[in-house]
Design a protein around this motif. Structure first.
Motif, PDB file in Angstrom:
ATOM      1  N   SER A   1       1.141  -1.363   0.078  1.00 34.29           N
ATOM      2  CA  SER A   1      -0.007  -0.013  -0.117  1.00 34.29           C
ATOM      3  C   SER A   1       0.366   1.157  -0.137  1.00 34.29           C
ATOM      4  O   SER A   1       0.023   2.205  -0.746  1.00 34.29           O
TER       5      SER A   1
ATOM      6  N   MET B   1       0.622   4.007  -3.326  1.00 32.72           N
ATOM      7  CA  MET B   1      -0.208   5.587  -2.518  1.00 32.72           C
ATOM      8  C   MET B   1       1.214   6.336  -2.996  1.00 32.72           C
ATOM      9  O   MET B   1       0.049   7.549  -3.876  1.00 32.72           O
TER      10      MET B   1
ATOM     11  N   ASP C   1       6.468  -2.528  15.033  1.00 33.11           N
ATOM     12  CA  ASP C   1       5.805  -3.147  13.622  1.00 33.11           C
ATOM     13  C   ASP C   1       7.291  -3.812  12.539  1.00 33.11           C
ATOM     14  O   ASP C   1       6.741  -4.969  12.015  1.00 33.11           O
TER      15      ASP C   1
ATOM     16  N   HIS D   1       8.841   1.606  11.304  1.00 34.71           N
ATOM     17  CA  HIS D   1       7.606   2.425  11.471  1.00 34.71           C
ATOM     18  C   HIS D   1       8.151   3.499  11.740  1.00 34.71           C
ATOM     19  O   HIS D   1       8.426   5.020  11.876  1.00 34.71           O
TER      20      HIS D   1
ATOM     21  N   SER E   1       3.660   5.907   5.691  1.00 33.61           N
ATOM     22  CA  SER E   1       2.907   7.380   6.799  1.00 33.61           C
ATOM     23  C   SER E   1       3.112   8.122   6.108  1.00 33.61           C
ATOM     24  O   SER E   1       2.881   9.197   6.601  1.00 33.61           O
TER      25      SER E   1
ATOM     26  N   LEU F   1       0.770   9.187   3.686  1.00 30.21           N
ATOM     27  CA  LEU F   1      -0.606   9.754   4.307  1.00 30.21           C
ATOM     28  C   LEU F   1      -0.154  10.748   4.724  1.00 30.21           C
ATOM     29  O   LEU F   1      -1.520  11.031   5.292  1.00 30.21           O
TER      30      LEU F   1
ATOM     31  N   ILE G   1      -5.529   5.187  11.079  1.00 30.88           N
ATOM     32  CA  ILE G   1      -7.198   5.685  11.105  1.00 30.88           C
ATOM     33  C   ILE G   1      -7.857   5.364  12.290  1.00 30.88           C
ATOM     34  O   ILE G   1      -8.669   6.188  12.955  1.00 30.88           O
TER      35      ILE G   1
ATOM     36  N   ARG H   1      -5.424  -3.148   5.461  1.00 36.75           N
ATOM     37  CA  ARG H   1      -4.581  -2.456   4.637  1.00 36.75           C
ATOM     38  C   ARG H   1      -3.650  -2.886   6.109  1.00 36.75           C
ATOM     39  O   ARG H   1      -3.617  -2.713   6.466  1.00 36.75           O
TER      40      ARG H   1
ATOM     41  N   ARG I   1       0.807  -3.684   5.863  1.00 32.77           N
ATOM     42  CA  ARG I   1       1.625  -5.282   6.080  1.00 32.77           C
ATOM     43  C   ARG I   1       1.525  -6.511   6.827  1.00 32.77           C
ATOM     44  O   ARG I   1       1.528  -7.422   6.196  1.00 32.77           O
TER      45      ARG I   1
ATOM     46  N   ALA J   1      -1.055   2.886  14.319  1.00 33.14           N
ATOM     47  CA  ALA J   1      -2.555   3.529  15.292  1.00 33.14           C
ATOM     48  C   ALA J   1      -1.744   4.309  16.459  1.00 33.14           C
ATOM     49  O   ALA J   1      -1.765   5.062  17.212  1.00 33.14           O
TER      50      ALA J   1
HETATM   51  N1  LIG Z   1      -3.648   2.300   3.304  1.00 28.17           N
HETATM   52  C1  LIG Z   1      -3.303   2.444   4.589  1.00 28.17           C
HETATM   53  N2  LIG Z   1      -3.962   3.715   5.184  1.00 28.17           N
HETATM   54  C2  LIG Z   1      -4.711   4.020   6.175  1.00 28.17           C
HETATM   55  N3  LIG Z   1      -3.207   3.449   6.568  1.00 28.17           N
HETATM   56  C3  LIG Z   1      -2.322   2.871   6.620  1.00 28.17           C
HETATM   57  C4  LIG Z   1      -2.555   1.982   5.120  1.00 28.17           C
HETATM   58  N4  LIG Z   1      -1.007   1.416   5.493  1.00 28.17           N
HETATM   59  C5  LIG Z   1       0.066   1.119   5.816  1.00 28.17           C
HETATM   60  N5  LIG Z   1      -1.138   2.215   6.606  1.00 28.17           N
HETATM   61  C6  LIG Z   1      -0.157   2.367   8.617  1.00 28.17           C
HETATM   62  O1  LIG Z   1       0.886   3.059   7.980  1.00 28.17           O
HETATM   63  C7  LIG Z   1       1.659   2.218   9.427  1.00 28.17           C
HETATM   64  C8  LIG Z   1       2.566   1.844   8.485  1.00 28.17           C
HETATM   65  O2  LIG Z   1       3.836   2.643   8.134  1.00 28.17           O
HETATM   66  P1  LIG Z   1       4.799   2.705   7.845  1.00 28.17           P
HETATM   67  O3  LIG Z   1       5.597   1.487   8.293  1.00 28.17           O
HETATM   68  O4  LIG Z   1       6.223   3.925   8.190  1.00 28.17           O
HETATM   69  O5  LIG Z   1       5.504   1.924   6.808  1.00 28.17           O
HETATM   70  P2  LIG Z   1       5.541   0.766   5.607  1.00 28.17           P
HETATM   71  O6  LIG Z   1       4.044   0.049   6.217  1.00 28.17           O
HETATM   72  O7  LIG Z   1       5.803   1.538   4.091  1.00 28.17           O
HETATM   73  O8  LIG Z   1       6.738   0.209   6.669  1.00 28.17           O
HETATM   74  C9  LIG Z   1       0.432   0.997   9.570  1.00 28.17           C
HETATM   75  O9  LIG Z   1       0.849   0.519  10.398  1.00 28.17           O
HETATM   76  C10 LIG Z   1      -0.798   1.686   8.924  1.00 28.17           C
HETATM   77  O10 LIG Z   1      -1.190   1.972  10.627  1.00 28.17           O
END
Ligand SMILES: Nc1ncnc2c1ncn2[C@@H]1O[C@H](COP(=O)(O)OP(=O)(O)O)[C@@H](O)[C@H]1O
Ligand SMILES: Nc1ncnc2c1ncn2[C@@H]1O[C@H](COP(=O)(O)OP(=O)(O)O)[C@@H](O)[C@H]1O
Ligand SMILES: [Mg+2]
Ligand SMILES: [Mg+2]
Ligand SMILES: [Mg+2]
Ligand SMILES: [Mg+2]
Lengths: 327, 213, 327, 213
Positions: free
Chosen positions: A105, A109, B32, B40, B82, B85, B133, B178, B180, B196
């Motif tokens: 995702s 995005m 994470d 994360h 993140s 987003l 979210i 949504r 990983r 979260a």
């Molecule tokens: N499609 C999505 N919509 C909303 N929040 C999302 C989505 N995909 C991931 N997240 C949020 O992002 C967090 C992960 O962020 P991060 O670890 O920084 O990025 P990545 O997953 O690219 O390694 C997840 O724990 C979740 O809360």
């Protein structure tokens, strides 16, 4: 943490600098972490990218017959939209640009947002999403399958098609056919360490391996004990063959190392995989053994099968000249 | 209690968040790692450190401009899920602020709602998908309800905060749709979503900052 | 021990089988563990070899423009004379054969004996001995310097020369010039495990590395703490540059991984190495970054410099097409 | 005590060596790990296991033929330094035996001396270089002296054995001039040479076998 690095925050920049020093035919755009061909061609541009830590992906596939630009994110983090936009701009020669995205995702995005930005600059952009990892269930409800090593085949085939001067739609069609025909399955034997974190993201016991582990260390489908090459080949092939019927077809085969697994072991695995495929009446048309889509210093491997037809065979055999793949 | 947030205040808040995140390395990284790819914390920390570096520039801006710049900085520094987003969230919030120089509790509510909508849109996600979210959505809802009910500023902020905390905790039992964690066999059930957690940290810090000053 | 293998006693055989399955242009002679080109050329034959565990060396360098045959010993053990003899026979097209030997007494003894056997069959055989590892003191008294990654440059240059149709003496002259002009220095961060032994041959502490470690895990010259890429580049270059004066010249550069070190780190190191060389007025003409001469799953790297003149530049740039090196 | 060694006896001796080596895995591997590449035990063990597998064929041969075959088998199975060195040794010993069907102590002495010379020639090495030669050389010298002095078989064999043991131990303080130990900064000083150890094992086993039977 034992790594040949300086400041963990600068690994991506310094790595990309090291790549262009070794490959002067490539250009590095600092800050946006884009690697592109120095000499541009008039053709559909191909852009791929994603988090760093998967070397030689993605910069290693920039060159004649494959990508026009690769966009690097931080380690295991998707590149931001401004970076991807720069990749699109560098790859664009007026014939439009195809984005090859792996199905995460984060990547989707960021690439989507970049696509919107590029379209505001009147660049025509299409995208395809690679989802070859059969360890994850295919799903329209959730994000669904990850993209892993099969992405390299998509680079190769779409790259060869673009080099023929084909239109954006045609190149996209080939990329989608490649995606439809590709399945992968991997496993890990030892974790990797994010430079900025400094310790392993997961732990495996002395005799444990994890089947279906993702290329970012995302958990797999099954933890089990160390297996022989014969058993591993069976497990990986079984999952792939259960998901897609390759019987009677010719295939491209990739036996991919995740970073710390020696070539000796990959060749031993290849030996077993090819035996199984022969038994199943699947003919290997061309084999790639090596580190193509890695996960820092993770130990482990993945196996990818690509079903070929005449068109794809020709494209797979077409010449390419990039740091990490030369045909 | 009346709420007034200008650029100066917002920067003070950002500094507190940066500190809070810096201190949460092991916990957030581990969350994470268990359900995602382990970065994360590193992502968020990099983003907020970048904001600290840009402090001079940020505080000199009008609030809307500042939000716009924060969005761009986070988006391009953090990358990953993140980054885009939060980037989208701040960009949309900047529009909501427009050329106002201060937020009162009503504007704060609108800003948070704009951020929520931006994240849901960009992420193609809804509450219940086990993401950031799930901390933001109930927080916003409870703030709105509190304002509608006419609760005072302090009480309304406590609702905001408690909504985030409860929301964060609720991700523990969710199956990921949504992010990983959805690649896991058990869809991450049993573990709180790291996104979260950091979302909740930001809301908690905001409430604590506003209640102290 | 986590390895993708079956019986530890069969790793070499199964690996070579896996190699020819992936590279059908190569032929495998089982029992004698020789890999040779399927289509022979009328030219001076080039044979290299040594213990296994250094993949892609040596079979990975068999092909157009490099070796005609590679002979594999057991893991880290020189191949026996009968195996080397078979390699010589396969490489011989009547123009004589050059053996490229790395300077280990085991290799020298086995290749020498094979040379004697081949001469009894009236095959003209010459040999050169690569000794590029500056970690070891040069000496006529003892065995002297080891041959390590610089060997790959010797394969490339002598291979290119042989492809021009040059005589055995000429090919040997080029190989010797390459050897004279080549210096390497390595370091290890984590040990490797012999499949037949099952545990690491040495141990390094959490924060220890070993400078000058050999490619079989032979001890190095200094144990020290983890270094940054900048410091490592300095240490490795310093040793090399103190041994041979490259100032003002153009060089071929190889930044080689020992097996478990990710490409990301090798590129970061390359970035630093090239900075140092630039400062010292040494111009890098061509760079190779990757796993070229490994040591099973050892983590670490080596740096090799090859001083170039016009003849060697042309030979370095000459096309070659082998599994592990394509120019 | 009179010594008579035919093909049957030699095979019995080989079996005992194979056992002795099999049991020495950790010690010998470690010695070669410290000063070399760690494979000496694996090499030797592979060689002797191969000889066991070929037992039927070997015992059916005349002694000289048997030695020739052992040389070929070790050379091609073992590889490495020890393969070609023991291979050369057995090939040369086979010539010394010629078509005799038994060794007495004089022929044994000549065979061992032939082996010593073959190893020194192939290895381009002398006593004092910290190799297997340092176990074999003093053993051969002391056997010769004992025979010259007219000591009886049993005593002469003890001299052979003690020469090997003392020689093996003497490698501890030597600086390596051949073999991988010479790559070490301290030239392997302080550690016994693994090749000398396995050479010594073979000689000890031979003596013990002959004295028992
Ligand atoms: N499609 C999505 N919509 C909303 N929040 C999302 C989505 N995909 C991931 N997240 C949020 O992002 C967090 C992960 O962020 P991060 O670890 O920084 O990025 P990545 O997953 O690219 O390694 C997840 O724990 C979740 O809360
Ligand atoms: N040139 C030589 N002459 C005599 N003996 C040697 C020579 N080189 C090595 N050796 C002996 O061989 C032993 C190592 O054998 P081995 O480990 O099987 O081979 P390698 O060194 O090829 O790994 C050393 O311990 C030493 O006793
Ligand atoms: Mg990530
Ligand atoms: Mg993450
Ligand atoms: Mg060896
Ligand atoms: Mg050894």
């Amino acid at each position: 943490m034992k790594k040949i690095i300086n400041n963990p925050n600068n690994v991506v920049t310094e790595m990309l600098q090291g790549i262009v020093k070794a490959n002067p035919q490539l250009e590095y755009f600092s800050g946006v972490e884009v690697i592109a061909k120095r000499v541009k061609e008039k053709k559909v541009g191909l852009v791929s990218g994603g988090g760093s830590g998967h070397e030689p992906a993605h910069a290693g596939y920039v060159g004649k017959g494959m990508l026009d630009a690769a966009v690097a994110g931080n380690v295991f983090a998707s590149p931001s939209p401004d970076r991807v936009l720069k990749g699109i701009q560098e790859a664009n020669s007026g014939e439009g640009v195809l984005l090859i995205i792996k199905n995460y995702s984060g990547d989707i995005m960021n690439f989507d947002m970049a696509k919107e930005l590029a379209e505001m600059e009147d660049i025509r952009v299409e995208s395809v999403v690679v989802k070859d990892d059969v360890a994850v269930e295919d799903s329209t409800h959730s994000t669904g399958r990850r993209g892993i090593a099969g992405t390299v085949f998509v680079h190769k085939l779409a790259g060869a098609k673009a080099t023929t001067g084909a239109s954006l739609d045609e190149v996209k069609r080939v990329a989608e056919k490649a995606i439809t025909n590709t399945r992968s399955m991997g496993m890990a034997m030892a974790p990797c360490i994010l430079p900025g974190v400094g310790k392993a993201g997961f732990e495996l016991g002395e005799n444990q391996i994890e089947i279906g582990m993702g290329i970012h260390g995302e958990p797999g489908v099954q933890r089990t004990t160390v297996k022989t090459a014969v058993e591993l080949a069976e497990i990986l092939c079984e999952k792939i063959l259960a998901d897609y019927d390759f019987t009677g077809s010719e295939v491209g085969l990739m036996v991919n190392g995740l970073g710390a697994t020696p070539l000796m072991e990959l060749y031993i695995l290849n030996n077993e995989i090819e035996k199984i495929l022969m038994e199943k009446n699947i003919r290997v048309y061309r084999t790639f053994v090596g580190n193509y889509m890695t996960s820092l210093e993770m130990a482990g491997c993945s196996v990818t099968l690509l079903k070929l037809d005449d068109e794809l065979k020709e494209l797979l055999d077409a010449p390419c000249d990039t740091p990490a793949m030369k045909v | 209690m009346e709420i007034r947030i200008n650029s100066q205040n917002y920067m003070e808040y950002i500094e507190l968040v940066a500190k809070k995140i810096e201190a949460s390395k092991d916990y957030v990284s581990e969350l994470d790692s268990i359900t995602g790819d382990g970065d994360h914390w590193a992502n968020m920390n990099m983003g907020f450190q970048k904001l600290l570096e840009s402090k001079q520039e940020l505080v000199a801006m009008r609030l809307g401009q500042m939000f716009q710049k924060i969005g761009m900085l986070i988006m391009s520094t953090v990358g990953g899920s993140s980054g885009v987003l939060y980037g989208s969230a701040y960009l949309k919030a900047a529009k909501t602020i427009g050329d106002k120089t201060e937020m009162d509790i009503h504007l704060l509510r609108d800003v948070l709602e704009a951020e929520l909508n931006a994240i849901m849109e960009r992420g193609n996600a809804k509450p219940g998908y086990k993401t950031m979210i799930d901390a933001l959505y109930p927080a916003v809802i409870r703030l709105k309800e509190a304002i509608e009910k006419g609760l005072d500023g302090h009480e309304a902020l406590q609702e905001l905060k408690q909504g985030a905390i409860d929301g964060m905790n609720s991700t523990k039992d969710m199956e990921a749709i949504r992010g990983r964690a959805c690649y896991q066999a058990n869809k991450g059930v049993g573990h709180i979503d790291p996104g979260a957690v950091t979302m909740c940290y930001q809301i908690e810090t905001l409430v604590e900052y506003l209640c102290k000053s």
